[in-house]
Design a protein around this motif. Structure first.
Motif, PDB file in Angstrom:
ATOM      1  N   CYS B   6       0.859  -1.183   0.000  1.00 60.01           N
ATOM      2  CA  CYS B   6       0.000   0.000   0.000  1.00 60.01           C
ATOM      3  C   CYS B   6       0.896   1.235   0.000  1.00 60.01           C
ATOM      4  CB  CYS B   6      -0.895  -0.006   1.231  1.00 60.01           C
ATOM      5  SG  CYS B   6      -1.815   1.537   1.412  1.00 60.01           S
ATOM      6  N   TRP B   8       0.448   3.958   1.185  1.00 62.94           N
ATOM      7  CA  TRP B   8       0.288   4.733   2.422  1.00 62.94           C
ATOM      8  C   TRP B   8       0.705   3.937   3.648  1.00 62.94           C
ATOM      9  CZ3 TRP B   8      -0.815   9.437   0.726  1.00 62.94           C
ATOM     10  CH2 TRP B   8      -1.440   9.539  -0.525  1.00 62.94           C
ATOM     11  N   CYS B   9       0.513   2.606   3.615  1.00 60.00           N
ATOM     12  CA  CYS B   9       0.715   1.807   4.829  1.00 60.00           C
ATOM     13  C   CYS B   9       1.856   0.802   4.704  1.00 60.00           C
ATOM     14  CB  CYS B   9      -0.549   1.034   5.177  1.00 60.00           C
ATOM     15  SG  CYS B   9      -2.018   2.048   5.209  1.00 60.00           S
ATOM     16  N   HIS B  59      -7.188  -0.381  -0.092  1.00 58.78           N
ATOM     17  CA  HIS B  59      -6.773  -0.918   1.203  1.00 58.78           C
ATOM     18  C   HIS B  59      -7.962  -0.798   2.159  1.00 58.78           C
ATOM     19  CE1 HIS B  59      -3.486  -1.105   4.540  1.00 58.78           C
ATOM     20  NE2 HIS B  59      -4.195  -2.199   4.450  1.00 58.78           N
ATOM     21  N   CYS B  63      -6.161   1.902   5.285  1.00 54.20           N
ATOM     22  CA  CYS B  63      -6.327   3.350   5.115  1.00 54.20           C
ATOM     23  C   CYS B  63      -7.494   3.708   4.200  1.00 54.20           C
ATOM     24  CB  CYS B  63      -5.042   3.948   4.562  1.00 54.20           C
ATOM     25  SG  CYS B  63      -4.631   3.295   2.925  1.00 54.20           S
TER      26      CYS B  63
HETATM   27 ZN   LIG Z   1      -3.122   1.568   3.292  1.00 55.06          ZN
END
Ligand SMILES: [Zn+2]
Lengths: 1008, 93
Positions: B6, B8-9, B59, B63
């Motif tokens: 991901c 972001w994660c 996701h 997120c």
């Molecule tokens: Zn994420």
């Protein structure tokens, strides 16, 4: 008698202790270290079950996961487990097991009549006979399954617990034989985090039944020393009794660890789970899964007493079992000779090594001849003879020089044990599951791993290296390479010297030839569990089957619980020959997880029971409903009051009372479960315009509106009321079950298609408690409760929203109605939900206030013709099909709009929403009933629609139904017929879907 | 089970994600101007690629952000991850 017995010494069993157990009701004894199979063999048991189709007597063939015959139902009651292999069950005190496929008894088997009728039961018999007509299959299946003897699942709840483990590691080594131990050692010394898993209770693999020596010590001492080093390393996790059952994408592997089975039911510390399912993400994988010996395929090769050479060696060396008085070996390779050596070592009379190779030579042959065992080169076993105890004679024949035919028959030879070896099949299951393709190696006469697709490497006999020295070296190499590939810099290991475990040449033999002279008609079995024979494969080829996958399904080759570990390669080779192909052309069937069966308990782990399988959601008022004795209904994850029975009322009585009270006085419904999404931002109205079929840009603060959301295909996806709370601020409600999907849908459009829209979404479903107060007395009731704003119709019109205080609680009140009555929906902070509810109930005494559940809600809305998305719609219904053109805006685009004018959605004979009235007002049509234009005997009858909602309406004194009928909108007054499951045919007249108050006077109540 | 990075994660199990199918299918600006065939092409037809396939993932158990990946539909190898709205990275020759 077969002469089987326990040897006086030797074996990895604890002779100082005895264990008693029961098999098929009879008591036996064994020792710690025994398997169920070894203990039974040591006491002369030869018959372990009967075969699937012909119900022939069958004995133990193997000593591990490959065993096709010795399947048992282990344990009693809730602990009972079906279809376990006796060769893998560790003995414990008090064990009980019974044969699963011996119904009605092992010695007298009704199914063996099938054996006499064998000519009538060729390949595809079950397909041809039972699959058509289908109704016949349903009748026969139960009996066939019983006769086939698959095990029985326990009916009581599982008393044990199961756990999941989640791990990352640098190197996962599968298999703890010589190659796997070396690989783990090499990777661990390099510093890698290592998991070593082996399906057996002891590490060592083939070293557990060998006289080989490693590094100047016995192989077992070397195993112990290696394990001590691994145990001392905190980076190493050793998992015995743990089968790596599946190899999935991105090096994700699943390990099934059996922790307490070997102790017996109820004997372990109750804090220890029965099994664990390890979910491992491995940087690198070393597959040291070994190889499975192949049987030789000859007439009546299924007699109890015919065993794999490696199994014979295992029973003798590891378990101290002498499997019979007289033995013989039939082989096509050098490794089979070890069984002759081991049988002689155990004191058996070894009558012959029958080697189909014309001139075998080398150390194996010399060793056997030095023991005085005659070697018959260029000979085969072409048949067996049995008595009540199984095998007692084998029939010898001499091959022609080229080996393709029988030259002459050489008579019968006494033996109770025939050890067979047709070579070795590397256990390529996990390699294949990883997405790679095994390739056939002509010289080794076996499938070996092909190119890796994922980060895995095979080592040892699973890669076609069959000698001990080679396995040690390959394992060490693979371990170092795997550690390096995961970022460690390890040194190469010194490879200890290995003595023993040599491997010689092999001459491939997939089927021992038979001649015209052979009129015995002896079956040559490939798959012992499913009774698939050579003749079945050849018949399938003659009938036109070409793909191995189709042949598998036609003949049931490899269909059993053993998944063809023993017989598949022979079967594939015979098919290849019948089709004139190479084995690489024919290929293998797909290897799928799981390698061996995994219990449902292990798969579900702790996620069982009402509270852990799926979250349960309850409204803030739930405890009140429960105290009132409400019956609950599951709606998505929510528990909603279904109805509130009073004084032993049945459901229809309670629902009728709730419906009547709401229309005549006042009813209250807990509507808290509806999805709620807070929408904010300067583009919120524009976003709503794109989501919903109707217009939102003119909606003023303090007003709300009903909307439909469509998929891009034009079909109704969800519905609900959305309120304008202020400039650029809306509160959307969704269906209870659709809330999460709608939230996801909105987020997706905002993020992927319209990222420029300035809109923020927040799920606030649980923030609010919502109470719907409905009925002609609802306004008076709210006034009694105490409301700080004017509830009069002129001040608070239909579809308006007010904020203020109700019963002293800050509230938002909406004049919306899903019942068609004058109604107010009161929303308060969920923390005050119960207080509001109780205040309203208290004030409602004088109106005989009646709480109603989802069932009454359904009836009330159906009386008004209001649809429920997901009940009256099913993903194939547009707003136009519901006759709701008024909600579809002409003047803007929205998701799904273009689809409403596609030829299929615009045609006029689509299924359309109508009402149905049965001629008998008491008859309630079943929901889902199919509708036809005219009842007919000739089938199939053309279906023209179905009943989507159907109830008895107490207010109307008759049954009502909503239905979707082809072209229904233009058939008002026409008659359709519901054909019911019991054969009854019920006529019904098509009417408007609105049964009550078509002018909506009740809910507006503007005059009051 | 795929392992997906991901943006972001970071790297997480596929369990946490939801696949949204082929990426870079743009909603037509003026659907009313399209023929039935053109609309059906947008609505139903997908490339069903064998090999490198740009696809949307969310996701959803994390997120909740949508992003794109290029995944080989034969080997399942993920060769790149990039944000929603960005163009797919050019394949190296
Ligand atoms: Zn994420």
């Amino acid at each position: 008698m077969s002469g089987a017995r326990r040897s006086p010494t030797g074996g990895l069993i604890d002779r100082s202790r005895s264990i008693t157990f029961r098999f098929n009701g009879k008591e036996y004894s064994g020792h710690p270290g025994d398997t169920l199979a070894s203990a039974l063999l040591a006491q002369g048991v030869r018959l372990f079950g009967r075969s699937f189709k012909y119900h022939r007597p069958r004995g133990v063939v193997g000593a591990g996961a490959e065993e096709p015959n010795a399947l048992v139902q282990l344990g009693e009651g809730a602990y009972s487990t079906p279809n376990l292999r006796a060769t893998q069950i560790e003995l414990y005190q008090g064990l009980t097991a019974r044969t699963i496929n011996g119904w009605p008894s092992l010695s007298f088997d009704i199914g063996s009549i099938n054996n006499w009728l064998a000519r009538l039961l060729p390949a595809g018999f079950y397909y041809k006979t039972f699959m058509w007509p289908r109704s016949a299959w349903m009748r026969y299946e139960r009996h066939i399954r019983r006769a086939a003897g698959l095990g029985i699942a326990p009916t009581a709840p599982d008393p044990d617990r199961y756990d999941k483990m989640h791990r990352h590691c640098d190197v996962l080594v599968v298999g703890g034989g010589p190659a796997g131990l070396m690989a783990a050692l090499a990777a661990a010394r390099a510093g890698a985090r290592v998991i070593l898993a082996d399906e057996q209770p002891r590490f060592g693999g083939s070293l557990l039944h060998t006289d080989a020596r490693i590094g100047g010590e016995s192989a077992l001492d070397w195993v112990d020393a290696t394990l001590s080093e691994l145990k001392a390393n905190s980076n190493v996790t050793l998992l015995p009794r743990s089968t790596v059952t599946g190899y999935y994408d991105h090096n994700f592997l699943v390990i099934n660890e059996r922790r307490i089975h070997h102790l017996g039911p109820g004997q372990a510390d109750p804090r220890i789970s029965r099994e664990r399912l390890w979910r491992v993400r491995a940087s690198q994988v070393v597959l040291a899964t070994g190889a499975i010996e192949r049987p030789l395929v000859f007439g009546s090769n299924d007699a109890p007493g015919v065993m794999l050479c490696s199994a014979v060696s295992t029973y003798i060396r590891r378990y101290g079992v002498v499997p019979g008085q007289r033995g013989a070996v039939f082989t096509n390779n050098d490794s089979g000779y070890q069984a002759a050596v081991d049988m002689a070592w155990a004191g058996m009379e070894v009558n012959a090594v029958i080697d189909l190779r014309p001139s075998p030579a080398g150390q194996a042959v010399e060793t056997v001849e030095a023991l005085g065992i005659p070697v018959h080169a260029g000979h085969v076993v072409c048949g067996t003879r049995s008595n009540a105890q199984g095998l007692n004679r084998i029939e010898l024949a001499r091959l022609t020089d080229n080996g393709s035919d029988i030259l002459s028959y050489k008579g019968l030879l006494d033996c109770q044990v025939l050890a067979i070896s047709g070579g070795w099949s590397p256990t390529v299951h996990l390699h294949s599951q990883s997405g790679a393709k095994a390739v056939f190696d002509e010289e080794l006469a076996c499938f070996v791993p092909g190119n890796s697709v994922q980060a895995e490497r095979s080592a040892g006999s699973s890669a076609g290296t069959f000698d001990l020295a080679g396995c040690l070296s390959a394992g060490a190499g693979a371990g170092v390479a795997a550690a390096r590939a995961s970022g460690w810099s390890g040194d190469n290991l010194d490879i200890p010297m290995a003595i023993g475990g040599q491997c010689g040449s092999i001459q491939a033999c997939w089927e021992v030839p038979s001649t015209e002279l052979d009129s015995t008609g002896l079956k040559k079995f490939l798959d012992f569990q499913n009774d698939t024979t050579v003749a079945d494969i050849k018949l399938a080829a003659r009938e036109g089957y070409r793909s191995i996958e189709h042949v598998k399904r036609y003949t049931a080759l490899g269909f059993g619980t053993d998944q063809g570990k023993l017989g598949n390669i022979n079967g594939m080779a015979i098919l290849a020959k019948a089709l004139g192909q190479t084995l690489n052309d024919t290929g293998t069937t797909t290897f799928r997880p799981n390698y061996t069966p995994v219990t449902f308990g292990a798969i579900s782990g702790r996620a069982i029971g009402e509270d852990k399988f799926d979250p349960i959601r309850k409204s803030a008022i739930h405890s009140w409903h429960a105290r009132q004795g409400a019956e609950f209904e599951n709606v998505g994850q929510w528990k909603r009051p279904w109805y509130y029975p009073r004084d032993g009322e049945d459901m229809p009585t309670a629902v009728n009372r709730e419906c009547t009270a709401t229309r005549q006085g006042v009813g209250v419904l807990d509507a808290s479960t509806l999805g709620k999404i807070d929408i904010k931002g300067p583009d919120a109205a524009e976003f709503l315009n794109r989501l919903y079929t109707n217009r939102w840009d003119k909606l003023q603060p303090g007003r709300c509106r009903y909307g439909f959301m469509l998929g891009e295909d034009g079909m109704i996806m969800d519905d609900g009321v959305t309120t304008c709370l202020g400039p650029d601020h809306y509160l959307m409600t969704t269906t209870t079950g659709g809330a999460a999907a709608v939230m996801g849908w909105m987020e997706r459009w905002l993020q992927t298609e319209w990222p420029k829209l300035k809109v923020f979404l927040t799920s606030v479903t649980d923030h609010w408690s919502v109470m719907s107060v409905a009925g002609p007395r609802s306004r008076q009731l709210l006034e009694d409760v105490g409301c700080d704003f004017d509830l009069a119709a002129g001040a608070f019109p239909f579809m308006a929203v007010r904020e203020g205080s109700v019963a002293g609680i800050a509230a938002r009140v909406s004049r919306i109605s899903f019942s068609g009555e004058l109604a107010f929906e009161v929303s308060v902070d969920a923390n005050f939900g119960l207080a509001l509810w109780e205040a309203v109930m208290e004030a409602g005494h004088r109106f005989d206030i009646t709480p109603y559940g989802t069932e009454a809600m359904h009836v009330l809305r159906a009386e008004k013709g209001y649809v429920i998305v997901g009940q009256d719609t099913d993903g194939s219904v547009t707003p136009l099909d519901l006759g709701m053109q008024w909600i579809v805006s002409e003047s803007k685009d929205f998701i799904g709009k273009r689809s409403l004018s596609r030829s299929d959605t615009a045609r006029d004979n689509r299924k359309q929403l109508v009402g149905l009235r049965t001629s008998d007002p008491q008859q309630v049509l079943p929901e889902g009933a199919q509708l036809v234009n005219a009842p007919s005997e000739s089938r199939p009858v053309p279906m023209i629609g179905h009943v989507s909602s159907s109830y008895f309406s107490a207010n109307l004194g008759r049954s009502i139904a909503l239905a979707l009928v082809k072209g229904g909108a233009s058939r008002m007054g026409g008659t359709v017929y519901a054909q019911l499951m019991d054969g009854a045919i019920v006529p019904a007249v098509i009417t408007s879907a609105v049964f009550l108050d078509p002018e909506n006077e009740r809910q507006r109540q503007e005059a009051v | 089970m795929l392992q997906i990075d991901c943006p972001w994660c970071g790297s997480r199990d596929q369990d946490e994600f939801q696949c949204g199918g082929e990426a870079h299918i743009v909603r037509p600006a003026t659907p009313e101007d399209l023929s039935d065939a053109q609309w059906a092409d947008y609505l139903f037809n997908r490339a069903n690629t064998k090999g490198a396939h740009a696809e949307q993932w969310c996701h959803s158990g994390g997120c909740r952000r949508w992003f794109n990946i290029v995944r080989d539909t034969v080997s399942y190898k993920i060769s790149s991850v990039y944000q929603a709205g960005a163009s797919p990275p050019q394949e190296k020759p």
